[in-house]
Design a protein around this motif. Structure first.
Motif, PDB file in Angstrom:
ATOM      1  N   PRO A   7       0.815  -1.227   0.000  1.00 20.58           N
ATOM      2  CA  PRO A   7       0.000   0.000   0.000  1.00 20.58           C
ATOM      3  C   PRO A   7       0.844   1.271   0.000  1.00 20.58           C
ATOM      4  CG  PRO A   7      -0.924  -1.590   1.518  1.00 20.58           C
ATOM      5  CD  PRO A   7       0.361  -2.173   1.023  1.00 20.58           C
ATOM      6  N   GLY A   8       1.934   1.268   0.762  1.00 18.28           N
ATOM      7  CA  GLY A   8       2.814   2.443   0.800  1.00 18.28           C
ATOM      8  C   GLY A   8       3.414   2.711  -0.578  1.00 18.28           C
ATOM      9  N   GLY A   9       3.812   1.638  -1.232  1.00 19.69           N
ATOM     10  CA  GLY A   9       4.405   1.754  -2.574  1.00 19.69           C
ATOM     11  C   GLY A   9       3.407   2.291  -3.580  1.00 19.69           C
ATOM     12  N   ILE A  10       2.144   1.860  -3.427  1.00 19.49           N
ATOM     13  CA  ILE A  10       1.091   2.328  -4.348  1.00 19.49           C
ATOM     14  C   ILE A  10       0.894   3.832  -4.192  1.00 19.49           C
ATOM     15  CG2 ILE A  10      -1.393   2.195  -4.868  1.00 19.49           C
ATOM     16  CD1 ILE A  10      -1.237  -0.790  -4.141  1.00 19.49           C
ATOM     17  N   VAL A  11       0.873   4.300  -2.931  1.00 22.67           N
ATOM     18  CA  VAL A  11       0.692   5.738  -2.682  1.00 22.67           C
ATOM     19  C   VAL A  11       1.870   6.516  -3.274  1.00 22.67           C
ATOM     20  CG1 VAL A  11       0.560   7.515  -0.884  1.00 22.67           C
ATOM     21  CG2 VAL A  11      -0.716   5.380  -0.631  1.00 22.67           C
ATOM     22  N   GLU A  12       3.093   6.002  -3.059  1.00 22.77           N
ATOM     23  CA  GLU A  12       4.292   6.683  -3.576  1.00 22.77           C
ATOM     24  C   GLU A  12       4.263   6.748  -5.101  1.00 22.77           C
ATOM     25  OE1 GLU A  12       8.043   5.242  -2.171  1.00 22.77           O
ATOM     26  OE2 GLU A  12       7.290   5.136  -0.118  1.00 22.77           O
ATOM     27  N   MET A  13       3.864   5.628  -5.709  1.00 22.73           N
ATOM     28  CA  MET A  13       3.791   5.562  -7.180  1.00 22.73           C
ATOM     29  C   MET A  13       2.788   6.610  -7.693  1.00 22.73           C
ATOM     30  SD  MET A  13       4.677   3.812  -9.987  1.00 22.73           S
ATOM     31  CE  MET A  13       5.124   2.122  -9.603  1.00 22.73           C
ATOM     32  N   ARG A  14       1.656   6.688  -6.981  1.00 16.04           N
ATOM     33  CA  ARG A  14       0.611   7.627  -7.370  1.00 16.04           C
ATOM     34  C   ARG A  14       1.145   9.064  -7.312  1.00 16.04           C
ATOM     35  NH1 ARG A  14      -4.250   5.258  -4.691  1.00 16.04           N
ATOM     36  NH2 ARG A  14      -3.580   6.350  -2.838  1.00 16.04           N
ATOM     37  N   GLU A  15       1.852   9.365  -6.219  1.00 18.69           N
ATOM     38  CA  GLU A  15       2.410  10.713  -6.058  1.00 18.69           C
ATOM     39  C   GLU A  15       3.421  11.013  -7.149  1.00 18.69           C
ATOM     40  OE1 GLU A  15       1.424  13.146  -4.154  1.00 18.69           O
ATOM     41  OE2 GLU A  15      -0.157  11.716  -3.644  1.00 18.69           O
ATOM     42  N   LEU A  16       4.234  10.018  -7.458  1.00 19.92           N
ATOM     43  CA  LEU A  16       5.272  10.185  -8.485  1.00 19.92           C
ATOM     44  C   LEU A  16       4.635  10.497  -9.844  1.00 19.92           C
ATOM     45  CD1 LEU A  16       8.237   9.895  -9.499  1.00 19.92           C
ATOM     46  CD2 LEU A  16       7.775   7.467  -9.795  1.00 19.92           C
ATOM     47  N   LEU A  17       3.602   9.736 -10.181  1.00 20.59           N
ATOM     48  CA  LEU A  17       2.953   9.934 -11.480  1.00 20.59           C
ATOM     49  C   LEU A  17       2.261  11.292 -11.548  1.00 20.59           C
ATOM     50  CD1 LEU A  17       1.499   6.361 -12.118  1.00 20.59           C
ATOM     51  CD2 LEU A  17       3.537   7.387 -13.116  1.00 20.59           C
ATOM     52  N   ARG A  18       1.645  11.678 -10.443  1.00 19.07           N
ATOM     53  CA  ARG A  18       0.973  12.984 -10.410  1.00 19.07           C
ATOM     54  C   ARG A  18       2.001  14.104 -10.609  1.00 19.07           C
ATOM     55  NH1 ARG A  18      -1.961  12.829  -5.595  1.00 19.07           N
ATOM     56  NH2 ARG A  18      -3.730  11.897  -6.635  1.00 19.07           N
ATOM     57  N   GLN A  19       3.124  13.943  -9.901  1.00 14.21           N
ATOM     58  CA  GLN A  19       4.207  14.934  -9.987  1.00 14.21           C
ATOM     59  C   GLN A  19       4.725  15.050 -11.431  1.00 14.21           C
ATOM     60  OE1 GLN A  19       7.553  13.805  -7.548  1.00 14.21           O
ATOM     61  NE2 GLN A  19       8.894  15.312  -8.522  1.00 14.21           N
ATOM     62  N   ILE A  20       4.945  13.901 -12.064  1.00 13.92           N
ATOM     63  CA  ILE A  20       5.452  13.883 -13.450  1.00 13.92           C
ATOM     64  C   ILE A  20       4.459  14.575 -14.375  1.00 13.92           C
ATOM     65  CG2 ILE A  20       5.953  12.368 -15.415  1.00 13.92           C
ATOM     66  CD1 ILE A  20       6.839  10.268 -13.317  1.00 13.92           C
ATOM     67  N   ASN A  21       3.182  14.256 -14.184  1.00 12.24           N
ATOM     68  CA  ASN A  21       2.131  14.822 -15.035  1.00 12.24           C
ATOM     69  C   ASN A  21       2.045  16.340 -14.856  1.00 12.24           C
ATOM     70  OD1 ASN A  21      -1.105  15.558 -14.840  1.00 12.24           O
ATOM     71  ND2 ASN A  21      -0.521  14.464 -16.697  1.00 12.24           N
ATOM     72  N   GLN A  22       2.107  16.776 -13.592  1.00 11.95           N
ATOM     73  CA  GLN A  22       1.936  18.207 -13.337  1.00 11.95           C
ATOM     74  C   GLN A  22       3.168  19.019 -13.731  1.00 11.95           C
ATOM     75  OE1 GLN A  22       0.698  18.295  -9.245  1.00 11.95           O
ATOM     76  NE2 GLN A  22      -1.408  17.728  -9.745  1.00 11.95           N
ATOM     77  N   GLU A  23       4.357  18.451 -13.442  1.00 17.84           N
ATOM     78  CA  GLU A  23       5.574  19.224 -13.700  1.00 17.84           C
ATOM     79  C   GLU A  23       5.976  19.207 -15.169  1.00 17.84           C
ATOM     80  OE1 GLU A  23       8.598  17.848 -11.056  1.00 17.84           O
ATOM     81  OE2 GLU A  23       7.553  18.601  -9.285  1.00 17.84           O
ATOM     82  N   SER A  24       5.797  18.051 -15.818  1.00 13.82           N
ATOM     83  CA  SER A  24       6.279  17.948 -17.204  1.00 13.82           C
ATOM     84  C   SER A  24       5.154  17.932 -18.225  1.00 13.82           C
ATOM     85  CB  SER A  24       7.098  16.666 -17.365  1.00 13.82           C
ATOM     86  OG  SER A  24       7.966  16.487 -16.286  1.00 13.82           O
ATOM     87  N   GLY A  25       3.928  17.865 -17.765  1.00 10.40           N
ATOM     88  CA  GLY A  25       2.790  17.852 -18.687  1.00 10.40           C
ATOM     89  C   GLY A  25       2.705  16.575 -19.517  1.00 10.40           C
ATOM     90  N   ILE A  26       3.339  15.510 -19.031  1.00 12.52           N
ATOM     91  CA  ILE A  26       3.302  14.239 -19.776  1.00 12.52           C
ATOM     92  C   ILE A  26       1.908  13.624 -19.688  1.00 12.52           C
ATOM     93  CG2 ILE A  26       4.199  11.863 -19.800  1.00 12.52           C
ATOM     94  CD1 ILE A  26       6.787  12.877 -18.664  1.00 12.52           C
ATOM     95  N   THR A  27       1.425  13.148 -20.807  1.00  5.81           N
ATOM     96  CA  THR A  27       0.154  12.410 -20.799  1.00  5.81           C
ATOM     97  C   THR A  27       0.450  11.002 -20.271  1.00  5.81           C
ATOM     98  OG1 THR A  27      -0.452  13.601 -22.798  1.00  5.81           O
ATOM     99  CG2 THR A  27      -1.783  11.676 -22.241  1.00  5.81           C
ATOM    100  N   ILE A  28      -0.380  10.534 -19.362  1.00  6.48           N
ATOM    101  CA  ILE A  28      -0.142   9.210 -18.789  1.00  6.48           C
ATOM    102  C   ILE A  28      -1.371   8.332 -19.022  1.00  6.48           C
ATOM    103  CG2 ILE A  28       0.374   7.903 -16.679  1.00  6.48           C
ATOM    104  CD1 ILE A  28       1.721  10.420 -15.569  1.00  6.48           C
ATOM    105  N   VAL A  29      -1.133   7.156 -19.574  1.00  6.43           N
ATOM    106  CA  VAL A  29      -2.198   6.148 -19.677  1.00  6.43           C
ATOM    107  C   VAL A  29      -1.822   5.054 -18.694  1.00  6.43           C
ATOM    108  CG1 VAL A  29      -3.330   4.448 -21.146  1.00  6.43           C
ATOM    109  CG2 VAL A  29      -2.647   6.645 -22.107  1.00  6.43           C
ATOM    110  N   ILE A  30      -2.709   4.804 -17.758  1.00  9.29           N
ATOM    111  CA  ILE A  30      -2.383   3.822 -16.729  1.00  9.29           C
ATOM    112  C   ILE A  30      -3.516   2.800 -16.650  1.00  9.29           C
ATOM    113  CG2 ILE A  30      -3.245   5.446 -14.963  1.00  9.29           C
ATOM    114  CD1 ILE A  30      -1.303   4.184 -13.003  1.00  9.29           C
ATOM    115  N   SER A  31      -3.187   1.550 -16.823  1.00  8.86           N
ATOM    116  CA  SER A  31      -4.245   0.538 -16.758  1.00  8.86           C
ATOM    117  C   SER A  31      -4.277  -0.090 -15.382  1.00  8.86           C
ATOM    118  CB  SER A  31      -4.015  -0.544 -17.813  1.00  8.86           C
ATOM    119  OG  SER A  31      -3.093  -1.489 -17.342  1.00  8.86           O
ATOM    120  N   SER A  32      -5.442  -0.523 -15.013  1.00  6.54           N
ATOM    121  CA  SER A  32      -5.587  -1.173 -13.712  1.00  6.54           C
ATOM    122  C   SER A  32      -6.872  -1.989 -13.712  1.00  6.54           C
ATOM    123  CB  SER A  32      -5.646  -0.125 -12.601  1.00  6.54           C
ATOM    124  OG  SER A  32      -5.849  -0.754 -11.359  1.00  6.54           O
TER     125      SER A  32
END
Lengths: 310, 254
Positions: free
Chosen positions: A165-190
């Motif tokens: 669960p901790g890793g999932i939260v960290e991953m989520r934060e990382l992806l949000r950060q990447i999206n907001q800072e670099s404007g990268i489009t992210i497609v994430i399946s789940s």
């Protein structure tokens, strides 16, 4: 807003009898975080593999960055970072050596290696071979590989698989950060909506190879609201039911409580006033909202024609 | 292309295949060196003989060409190509902005470079057998010059004789995910080669050319208009062509 990915009429057959994708239309907005959802075996990975050219296209069109995929394969792939299923790592090499392999191919600056290692929090792995990494570290390195060449589009297939669960939260934060800072489009399946509902801006839901829903997360939230209900507990259920049916039309008695579809605040206040005026004791008025997971379950439990949400 | 080759070369770092090249190249020379040191008393006398270089060159190649080199190529090519299957990395390779032909050729170039690396190490090992005792000053360095022309000619032939094995093993290792298939097929053809060497059509077996070149008994084939040098090159071209087609038209890029 333009579409980073746009597909029309994608079909895919594993054999003549086994069609795994039916007429898939995807519209991934530029700069969005697009959650591609569906239960296991729904066709998510097959769709993503088609988008990346890992499967031969059989029918339909794929446009990425506004260009048709096949004739522009190399130029498009040079701007995409991907992590499909498990991370692709050379287990006899260190994290840096793994990244050096891809740095040579993408011809990106060498300092990107340290940058992505720091970004993903695995800069201190030193001489440790990736074969000795934990699953979480492997996932992080997989993301680092995908980010190495500063892509415009990131395609991640179940990137939180095997993470705690901790890793999932960290991953989520990382992806949000990447999206907001670099404007990268992210497609994430789940296959778990709850896992990514806090992250995504847009959602596509696929089931048995067919798209069940596609749109902004807000639209899905509206669907949720429209499926919420009102439960009223009174001292005279039958009398209250008649009044409720008069006021709201659709009302049912379940376990001695009145169940109504979603109502606005004014109607709820008016109904309560009527009960009081009719000497009906009101014990409790509660709103009951289906969570997104339930809606997802409903969407993926029925065929599109039977689906009440569409 | 050069960046793709560099990338492929990095993958071989510390791999089993890269160790196999070094150990395989030095294995036979080290045994002969040990044997020389064991019979130290005759070393000075042997070093004075004019044919000392050719003697050890042929001795080493006898075991290498017929037995160890074919086995080594079967193992090394399979290990190198299977790095992607073993690490589940094909999908990442195929989502990079490289042409399929570049990926295919870069891998083949790395395999051929490793083959050349092996030849260099092996020839260096042969030099060490004769020269190492002299380096430590215990015996005189051989007065006879190294017959570079002969060595070059033999190395050239052995290299060409190795190519059909490289081609077929590359085809099998690219096509089959299971490591046992290229290994099993390779070993089966190797055994068939040993059995079939005395067969009148033994030259048709693609793994037989190293043995033919070593035994130097190709004159009777030349008399029949069969040049096994070109047979070896032809097999390599056909196997490599098939490997490309199989790779190019693979349904899923894993």
């Amino acid at each position: 807003m333009g579409h980073c990915i746009h597909t029309t009429g994608l079909n895919y057959f594993f054999s003549k009898k086994e069609q795994v994708l039916h007429d898939i239309h995807l519209h991934v907005p530029e700069g969005s975080i697009y959650g591609f959802l569906g239960p296991n075996g729904a066709g998510k990975t097959t769709t993503l593999r088609l988008l990346l050219g890992l499967l031969r296209q059989q029918s339909g069109d794929i446009h990425i960055f506004g260009q048709p995929f096949e004739p522009n394969r190399q130029s498009i792939l040079g701007r995409i970072g991907s992590l499909i299923e498990s991370p692709s790592l050379y287990s006899h090499l260190t994290a840096r050596e793994n990244l050096m392999i891809w740095q040579k191919v993408y011809q990106c600056p060498k300092n990107r290696i340290e940058a992505v290692l720091r970004l993903t929090g695995i800069a201190d792995t030193g001489e440790k071979k990736t074969g000795q990494f934990s699953l979480g570290m492997k996932q992080r390195l997989g993301i680092a590989v995908a980010l190495l060449h500063a892509p415009r589009l990131l395609i991640l297939d179940e990137p939180t698989n095997g993470l705690d669960p901790g890793g999932i939260v960290e991953m989520r934060e990382l992806l949000r950060q990447i999206n907001q800072e670099s404007g990268i489009t992210i497609v994430i399946s789940s296959h778990l909506l709850s896992e990514i509902e806090k992250l995504v801006t847009d959602v596509g839901i696929i089931h048995r190879g067919k798209m069940q829903f596609e749109g902004p997360l807000d639209e899905l939230m509206r669907v949720r609201r429209s499926h919420s209900s009102l439960v009223i507990e009174t001292g005279a259920p039958d009398k209250a039911l008649a009044l409720a049916q008069q006021t709201c039309g659709e009302a049912r008695l379940i376990n001695g409580k009145i169940n109504l579809p979603h109502q606005d605040k004014t109607t709820i206040a008016a109904l309560n006033h009527q009960f009081v005026m009719a000497d009906i004791p009101v014990y409790q008025i509660t709103g009951k909202e289906d969570d997104l997971e339930s809606i997802f379950m409903q969407m993926t439990a029925t065929t599109p024609t039977q689906n009440p949400l569409l | 292309m050069i960046h793709s080759i560099q990338s492929e070369w990095l993958k071989t770092r510390r791999s089993l295949a890269s160790w196999l090249v070094v150990i395989g190249g030095l294995f036979i020379p080290l045994i002969f060196l040990y044997d020389r040191l064991r019979h130290f008393s005759t070393m000075a006398e042997n070093n004075a003989k004019p044919g000392i270089w050719t003697y050890y060159f042929k001795q080493c190649w006898q075991y290498m060409s017929i037995l160890l080199l074919p086995l080594g190529i079967i193992l090394t090519v399979s290990l190198i190509t299977q790095i992607e299957y073993r690490n589940n990395t094909w999908k990442q390779v195929h989502t990079t902005p490289q042409r399929l032909s570049t990926i295919f050729l870069a891998k083949l170039v790395v395999i051929l470079t490793m083959l050349l690396q092996f030849f260099l190490i092996f020839n260096g090992g042969i030099w060490l057998i004769v020269a190492l005792p002299s380096v430590f000053g215990t015996v005189d360095y051989p007065s006879a010059p190294i017959p570079l022309d002969t060595f070059g000619e033999f190395n050239h032939r052995f290299l060409v004789g190795s190519l059909p094995i490289v081609g077929l093993q590359y085809l099998l290792s690219l096509h089959f995910r299971n490591f046992m298939v290229p290994l099993g097929v390779g070993l089966a053809i190797f055994v068939a080669t040993i059995i079939g060497l005395n067969w009148e059509y033994g030259y048709l077996i693609p793994y037989s050319y190293l043995s033919y070149f070593f035994m130097n008994n190709t004159q009777h084939l030349l008399d029949q208009g069969i040049n096994i040098y070109y047979c070896a090159l032809g097999y390599f071209a056909v196997f490599t062509g098939l490997a490309w087609l199989s790779y190019r038209y693979q349904r899923s890029k894993n």
